[in-house]
Design a protein around this motif. Structure first.
Motif, short mmCIF file in Angstrom:
data_model
loop_
_atom_site.label_atom_id
_atom_site.label_comp_id
_atom_site.label_asym_id
_atom_site.label_seq_id
_atom_site.Cartn_x
_atom_site.Cartn_y
_atom_site.Cartn_z
N TRP A 20 0.81 -1.22 0.00
CA TRP A 20 0.00 0.00 0.00
C TRP A 20 0.85 1.27 0.00
O TRP A 20 0.36 2.35 -0.32
N ALA A 21 2.13 1.12 0.36
CA ALA A 21 3.04 2.27 0.38
C ALA A 21 3.79 2.40 -0.94
O ALA A 21 4.57 3.34 -1.11
N ASP A 22 3.55 1.49 -1.87
CA ASP A 22 4.25 1.49 -3.16
C ASP A 22 3.30 2.03 -4.23
O ASP A 22 2.29 1.38 -4.55
N PRO A 23 3.57 3.19 -4.79
CA PRO A 23 2.67 3.77 -5.81
C PRO A 23 2.50 2.87 -7.03
O PRO A 23 1.49 2.97 -7.73
N GLY A 24 3.48 2.00 -7.26
CA GLY A 24 3.40 1.13 -8.44
C GLY A 24 2.70 -0.19 -8.19
O GLY A 24 2.48 -0.96 -9.13
N ALA A 25 2.33 -0.48 -6.95
CA ALA A 25 1.70 -1.75 -6.62
C ALA A 25 0.27 -1.80 -7.16
O ALA A 25 -0.46 -0.80 -7.12
N LYS A 26 -0.12 -2.96 -7.67
CA LYS A 26 -1.47 -3.14 -8.19
C LYS A 26 -2.37 -3.76 -7.12
O LYS A 26 -1.96 -4.68 -6.42
N THR A 27 -3.58 -3.25 -7.04
CA THR A 27 -4.52 -3.80 -6.06
C THR A 27 -5.14 -5.09 -6.58
O THR A 27 -5.30 -5.28 -7.79
N LEU A 28 -5.47 -5.97 -5.66
CA LEU A 28 -6.20 -7.19 -6.01
C LEU A 28 -7.70 -6.95 -5.92
O LEU A 28 -8.46 -7.37 -6.79
N ILE A 29 -8.11 -6.27 -4.85
CA ILE A 29 -9.54 -6.02 -4.61
C ILE A 29 -9.75 -4.51 -4.49
O ILE A 29 -8.99 -3.83 -3.80
N ARG A 30 -10.78 -4.01 -5.14
CA ARG A 30 -11.12 -2.60 -5.01
C ARG A 30 -12.62 -2.44 -4.80
O ARG A 30 -13.43 -2.91 -5.62
N PHE A 31 -12.96 -1.79 -3.69
CA PHE A 31 -14.33 -1.34 -3.49
C PHE A 31 -14.36 0.11 -3.96
O PHE A 31 -13.67 0.97 -3.39
N LEU A 49 -12.02 1.32 -1.02
CA LEU A 49 -10.95 0.61 -0.31
C LEU A 49 -10.18 -0.26 -1.29
O LEU A 49 -10.77 -0.94 -2.13
N ASP A 50 -8.84 -0.25 -1.18
CA ASP A 50 -7.97 -1.13 -1.96
C ASP A 50 -7.33 -2.16 -1.04
O ASP A 50 -6.82 -1.80 0.03
N ILE A 51 -7.37 -3.43 -1.45
CA ILE A 51 -6.72 -4.52 -0.72
C ILE A 51 -5.78 -5.22 -1.69
O ILE A 51 -6.13 -5.44 -2.85
N PHE A 52 -4.59 -5.55 -1.20
CA PHE A 52 -3.53 -6.04 -2.08
C PHE A 52 -3.36 -7.56 -1.99
O PHE A 52 -3.74 -8.19 -1.01
N GLU A 53 -2.74 -8.10 -3.04
CA GLU A 53 -2.46 -9.54 -3.09
C GLU A 53 -1.55 -9.94 -1.93
O GLU A 53 -0.63 -9.22 -1.58
N ARG A 54 -1.87 -11.06 -1.31
CA ARG A 54 -1.13 -11.64 -0.18
C ARG A 54 -1.33 -10.86 1.11
O ARG A 54 -0.65 -11.12 2.11
#
Length: 388
Positions: A20-31, A49-54
């Motif tokens: 979540w602190a990485d601007p380049g990270a892709k979210t897995l789940i987005r509400f 809300l964004d939730i990330f893989e793993r």
């Protein structure tokens, strides 16, 4: 030895995990601005809300705050009134539950009483039409994963509560979903078993490399298992952060009060001394100092200072005049919790403060007892300035 190595590995991974602190990270789940209404009642109100893989993410809040409804919309059991639910870049808002790569473990476990343990675990795989040999291999793999080898032929009523929970977990994992949803999964367990299961869940999530989302009203549980916590109130997401951020830097009185014990001082902001806010407490007229942080308030505004009991020092003797944030009172009650004692102190204005002290030596007699006059203090950096 292997367990110790696993714990060290898990600790290392959790310390470094912060997509979540990485601007380049892709979210897995987005509400995406999701709202859910039941008639005139708004259960979930414009949640993004964004939730990330793993990630191991916790939705935390009291009963009726909307956390389970939000998770049910991800599972497909409820449809949003407004907004979108996105998984892996795909809008799944209209996708039926059985076509989503998501599985849910219910609070009641929802095991089939007429089926064996193995039959319960195999149920979803049979519905998918897998070959018998593949089902048997997968069931054996799941039984080993949740440490229930040899119990495959038992019925649910022949198992303990903790074992039934493991069966429900194995059944949820058998189809290898991308996301596992856990709805108050440990509510029925006793405290000791619940604590053990929390760490087992963390290890399991790490080993599987899956995304777990847990719904709970238990603050300690959320703080233990989650990489991040989303605190909800009346259908809204009021703060999202790591356990340390939520606890040490609450953004409101609601979050500060909901997460652990806290003493709140209401007052008027007098000004600032660098990073320190100077507040005149209304109840006593005393000047209190606390870390201002990012709180945006002008002199004269009503503000609050939040202080945790473990950051509050307690003394049976008057403190030096140079000591900041000193308040006097009488001990109203004492809670002995084994590793620490919590003192509830009544102030002259009728308000209360809490201070906790570790029981570092064996208890022979308490140096501070009921009705004793005491002096409490806290360092300015221990207080958090709140504007709402």
């Amino acid at each position: 030895m292997a367990d110790v190595i696993k714990q060290q590995q898990l600790g290392s991974v959790r310390r470094e995990f912060a997509p979540w602190a990485d601007p380049g990270a892709k979210t897995l789940i987005r509400f995406d601005a999701v709202t859910k209404r039941f008639g005139e009642v708004t259960a979930v109100d414009a949640v993004s809300l964004d939730i990330f893989e793993r990630e191991f993410f916790a939705l935390l809040g009291p009963s009726g705050c909307g956390k389970t409804t939000l998770m049910r919309m991800l599972a497909g059991f409820e449809a949003p009134s407004e907004g979108r639910v996105v998984l892996g870049g795909e809008d799944i808002t209209a996708v039926p539950p059985y076509l989503r790569p998501v599985n849910m473990m219910f609070q009641s476990y929802a095991l089939f009483p007429h089926m064996s343990v193995a039959g319960n675990i195999a149920f979803g795989l049979k519905m998918d039409g897998l070959a018998r040999s593949r089902i048997e291999a997968r069931v054996a793999e799941m039984l080993k994963l949740v440490q229930l080898e040899g119990l495959g032929e038992r019925r649910p009523n022949q198992l303990s509560g903790g074992q039934r929970q493991r069966v429900a977990l194995a059944r949820s994992l058998a189809k290898s979903p991308k996301v596992l949803l856990l709805d108050e999964p440990m509510a029925a367990l006793d405290k000791k078993l619940r604590e053990e299961t929390q760490f087992e869940l963390m290890h399991l999530q790490y080993e599987l490399g899956m995304t777990f989302i847990i719904v709970t009203h238990d603050q300690e549980e959320a703080m233990t298992v989650a990489d991040r916590i989303g605190v909800m109130d009346k259908g809204r997401l009021v703060q999202v952060g790591t356990p340390a951020e939520i606890y040490e830097q609450p953004n409101s009185r609601y979050v500060a009060d909901f997460i652990g014990d806290v003493t709140l001082f209401e007052g008027t902001l007098e000004g600032r001394e660098g990073e320190v806010a100077v507040v005149r407490e209304r109840a006593s007229g005393a000047l209190l100092r606390a870390h201002a942080g990012t709180a945006d308030a002008a002199p004269g505004a009503t503000v609050w200072i939040a202080v945790r009991p473990e950051k509050t020092k307690l003394s049976p003797d008057p403190l030096p005049t140079a000591t900041p944030n000193v308040l006097a009172g009488e001990v109203f009650d004492i809670a002995y919790l084994g590793d620490l004692s919590v003192y509830k102190v009544r102030r002259p204005d009728g308000g209360f403060m809490k201070a906790s002290q570790p029981n570092a030596t064996r208890l022979v007699q308490r140096p501070i007892g009921w009705d004793d006059k005491v002096w409490l203090s806290f360092a300015p950096e221990a207080g958090v300035l709140l504007t709402r």
